[in-house]
Design a protein around this motif. Structure first.
Motif, PDB file in Angstrom:
ATOM      1  N   PRO A  14       0.820  -1.199   0.000  1.00  0.00           N
ATOM      2  CA  PRO A  14       0.000   0.000   0.000  1.00  0.00           C
ATOM      3  C   PRO A  14       0.854   1.249   0.000  1.00  0.00           C
ATOM      4  N   GLY A  15       0.478   2.208  -0.837  1.00  0.00           N
ATOM      5  CA  GLY A  15       1.209   3.466  -0.850  1.00  0.00           C
ATOM      6  C   GLY A  15       2.349   3.477  -1.839  1.00  0.00           C
ATOM      7  N   ALA A  77      -3.034   8.285  -2.565  1.00  0.00           N
ATOM      8  CA  ALA A  77      -3.472   7.992  -1.200  1.00  0.00           C
ATOM      9  C   ALA A  77      -4.477   9.024  -0.721  1.00  0.00           C
ATOM     10  N   PHE A  83      -7.192   1.932   4.013  1.00  0.00           N
ATOM     11  CA  PHE A  83      -7.440   1.914   5.443  1.00  0.00           C
ATOM     12  C   PHE A  83      -8.789   2.519   5.765  1.00  0.00           C
ATOM     13  N   ASN A  84      -9.057   3.704   5.187  1.00  0.00           N
ATOM     14  CA  ASN A  84     -10.304   4.375   5.529  1.00  0.00           C
ATOM     15  C   ASN A  84     -11.526   3.642   5.022  1.00  0.00           C
ATOM     16  N   TRP A 363      -3.617  -3.502   7.368  1.00  0.00           N
ATOM     17  CA  TRP A 363      -3.305  -2.397   8.273  1.00  0.00           C
ATOM     18  C   TRP A 363      -3.656  -2.754   9.694  1.00  0.00           C
ATOM     19  N   ASN A 371      -0.287   8.255  13.748  1.00  0.00           N
ATOM     20  CA  ASN A 371       0.194   8.508  12.401  1.00  0.00           C
ATOM     21  C   ASN A 371       1.290   7.496  12.085  1.00  0.00           C
ATOM     22  N   LEU A 372       1.100   6.690  11.056  1.00  0.00           N
ATOM     23  CA  LEU A 372       2.024   5.598  10.775  1.00  0.00           C
ATOM     24  C   LEU A 372       3.437   6.091  10.498  1.00  0.00           C
ATOM     25  N   GLY A 373       3.539   7.175   9.735  1.00  0.00           N
ATOM     26  CA  GLY A 373       4.870   7.673   9.399  1.00  0.00           C
ATOM     27  C   GLY A 373       5.651   8.085  10.629  1.00  0.00           C
ATOM     28  N   LEU A 379      10.630   3.001   7.952  1.00  0.00           N
ATOM     29  CA  LEU A 379      10.174   2.645   6.614  1.00  0.00           C
ATOM     30  C   LEU A 379      10.476   3.757   5.626  1.00  0.00           C
ATOM     31  N   ILE A 380      10.140   4.994   6.012  1.00  0.00           N
ATOM     32  CA  ILE A 380      10.403   6.119   5.113  1.00  0.00           C
ATOM     33  C   ILE A 380      11.901   6.248   4.873  1.00  0.00           C
ATOM     34  N   GLU A 381      12.700   6.106   5.928  1.00  0.00           N
ATOM     35  CA  GLU A 381      14.147   6.248   5.772  1.00  0.00           C
ATOM     36  C   GLU A 381      14.696   5.205   4.813  1.00  0.00           C
TER      37      GLU A 381
END
Lengths: 439, 176
Positions: A14-15, A77, A83-84, A363, A371-373, A379-381
């Protein structure tokens, strides 16, 4: 066939869009028919690999300036996300839109609100309060004994039946009725707090629930506690360990009242199911799955706690014609030797999803609350590092990803050097020293 | 926005929004976007705050999430549609490039300067790219894109002339 596969893979990360699937990737699908397959670290790695595959690596200019991929991810997204979807209530189609049906609908409304509702409320009020009084009497007067517990259970069961009658519940139970047994735990999908009432009116359960506020808290603490229900606060990290220990205690007792867990951790709209948390699957007990499917024909039983208060939810239920529901008691499952608790949870989730006709979404239900981030910056890194490696390659540097320690050192050294006012040369030698160390 | 009592769209609103987004969306897509806007806008304030955007898990794990969300400060519905417009299959390549340029131009002065690129690279490539490497990359990019100290839109456009933007499309889910 290619189209189908591509669609499935796109939704499995996802994403992150635009990955063309090939056979190898199919093994890596995050969510298969058997349920979620990967742990956190592996998921991070999958994203990094997919990101790497997606980068065209054509020229420095394009790789830096062409941000169309991440922008598309982001806007995609914003427009729709999986998710929503789990928490939206589908608006019922209005059927009363012509001159013939409209008066019938009005009559129906009048009957529901002005006739049925008062009758139901009155009966509920009388019945429920009478039972509460009897319950408190029993609680206060009798000495703790097996008979007392049996009586309390019966009373709670009647109270729940009173509620179900108040909603005019038409509930069909399929499968063998639960019996208390050692080392057994029951799990179910979660749509609303009334799930517990629906189940309890048939067969008594103890439950682990989020402690709420107001009059619900009174009910929870005073009455349900006597059944051995456990309370917790989802935001309390320490609570989880305590709850796990108490769960283990409970299932190990002889003829313990069946313990019911909702592994999703939050109410979902009965069309999807979010990740099952592994707590209940980790204590070495046999898991008995229960699937609950509400028929939305008269009323939508999903309690959207972000949008409506529980009282309003109950009001909606009590002013509808009926609450129709199917409950399936499924075959008890045990953890297989090579299975991890998360995989076991996924397998049970797939069983429940099949009976209750739900779509599985990878999810964590708690994402409603954080907030997942922010929670998982790793993950982002990882995704960023993939681009960084590609860019560094253009500069002729090695693309070995520095270890976290080396990165920290490099960062600290860079800051120190810059504050010392030393030249560029100093920084680059630290960087290449760090690279050399990792090889 | 002329909201009806039930919180729905009027035809006038739809026409206005279609005009503002240069007609890339049809009415069904506008309705669908409106439903989405209402779902994201929790307090029905009429705009979406950055926190509400970042509560979308798939958006919050995006490397440039912060920049995207701040790009359109608290969008109302029209601004929201204008933001999504370049991603319609009917949008022109020019529109897509304009959008990318706007995102890249962090300080909004119409030019992509060194500072803009530095900030974007920090979001795109993270902290594993050292400051020195970043500056080096920026210098090379500027050199390859025409040699100026900062990029204006024509330079940006010609730099991306060979880029395939066919993937830059978002499908709006429409209930049939």
């Amino acid at each position: 066939m290619g189209e189908l596969v591509k669609g499935r893979l796109e939704s499995s990360l996802p994403g992150l869009r635009g990955i063309v699937a090939d056979d190898k990737d199919q093994e890596h699908a995050l969510v298969t028919r058997e349920g979620p397959t990967k742990g956190d670290a592996e998921i991070d790695q999958l994203y990094a690999e997919a990101e790497d595959k997606r980068l065209l690596k054509t020229s420095l200019l394009l790789d830096v300036l062409n941000i169309s991929n991440v922008l598309t991810d982001g806007v995609s997204a914003m427009v729709d996300d999986s998710f929503n979807k789990c928490f939206t209530s589908t608006r019922p189609e209005p059927w009363n839109w012509n001159i013939y049906l409209f008066p019938i609908w009005v009559v129906g409304v009048v009957i529901r609100y002005l006739v049925l509702f008062p009758i139901r409320v009155t009966l509920l009020f009388i019945g429920f309060n009478a039972l509460i009084v009897v319950f408190l009497l029993v609680d206060l007067t009798l000495m703790p004994s097996k008979r007392k517990m049996a009586m309390q259970r019966k009373l709670v069961q009647w109270m729940c039946s009173a509620w179900v009658a108040a909603w005019h519940g038409v509930i069909r139970y399929h499968g063998p009725k639960p019996t208390p047994g050692k080392n057994r735990i029951w799990v179910s999908n979660h749509t609303s707090m009334i799930d517990y009432v629906v189940l309890c009116s048939y067969s008594p359960f103890a439950v682990i629930m989020q402690l709420h506020y107001g009059w619900i808290a009174f009910l929870q603490k005073r009455i349900l506690s006597s059944l051995g229900c456990l309370w917790f606060n989802r935001t309390e990290v320490n609570d989880r360990a305590v709850v796990a220990a108490r769960m283990k205690d409970h299932v190990n007792k002889e003829d313990a009242i069946p313990l019911l867990i909702f592994p999703e951790g939050t109410c979902v709209n009965n069309e999807y199911t979010v990740m099952f948390k592994r707590g209940a699957f980790d204590i070495g007990a046999t898991v008995c799955p229960v699937a609950i499917k509400y028929n939305k024909i008269f009323v939508d039983a999903f309690w959207n706690s972000r949008r409506e208060a529980f009282g309003k939810h109950l009001f909606r239920l009590m002013t509808s014609w009926a609450l129709v529901c199917d409950v399936y008691f499924l075959e008890p499952q045990s953890i297989q030797p090579e299975e991890s608790p998360q995989e076991f949870a996924g397998r049970v989730q797939a069983m429940i999803a099949k009976y209750a006709n739900l779509r599985i979404v990878p999810w964590d239900g708690y994402l409603k609350y954080y907030n997942l981030g922010e929670k998982n910056p790793g993950l982002i890194e990882k995704r960023r590092r993939v681009l960084a490696d590609v860019l560094r390659a253009y500069l002729g540097k090695t693309s070995a990803a520095p270890s976290a320690m080396a990165l920290a050192k490099e960062g600290k050294a860079a800051v120190e050097l810059q504050s010392d006012g030393k030249g560029q040369k100093g920084t680059s030698s630290v960087a290449s020293a760090a690279d050399k160390k990792d090889r | 926005m002329g909201q009806a009592a039930s919180g729905g769209l009027t035809q006038g609103d739809v026409d206005e929004v279609i005009a503002a987004s240069k007609g890339v969306f049809n009415q069904a897509e506008i309705e669908s976007l409106y439903k989405r806007f209402r779902a994201l806008d929790r307090g029905h304030k009429g705009y979406i705050s950055p926190e509400e955007f970042l509560s979308i898990p798939e958006l919050s794990i995006n490397p440039v999430a912060q920049r995207l969300v701040r790009c359109c400060e608290c969008p109302n519905f029209t601004t929201f549609v204008k933001m999504v417009a370049p991603f319609s299959p009917r949008a022109s390549r020019e529109d897509k490039l304009v959008f990318m340029f706007t995102v890249y131009d962090v300080d909004g002065d119409g030019f992509i300067s060194r500072e803009d690129m530095s900030m974007m690279l920090k979001q795109l490539a993270g902290s594993s790219l050292s400051e020195e490497d970043r500056q080096d990359i920026i210098s090379r990019v500027l050199a390859q894109a025409g040699g100026a100290e900062r990029l204006d839109f024509p330079a940006f456009k010609s730099a991306l002339s060979s880029a395939d933007l066919g993937n830059m499309v978002v499908e709006i889910p429409v209930d049939l």
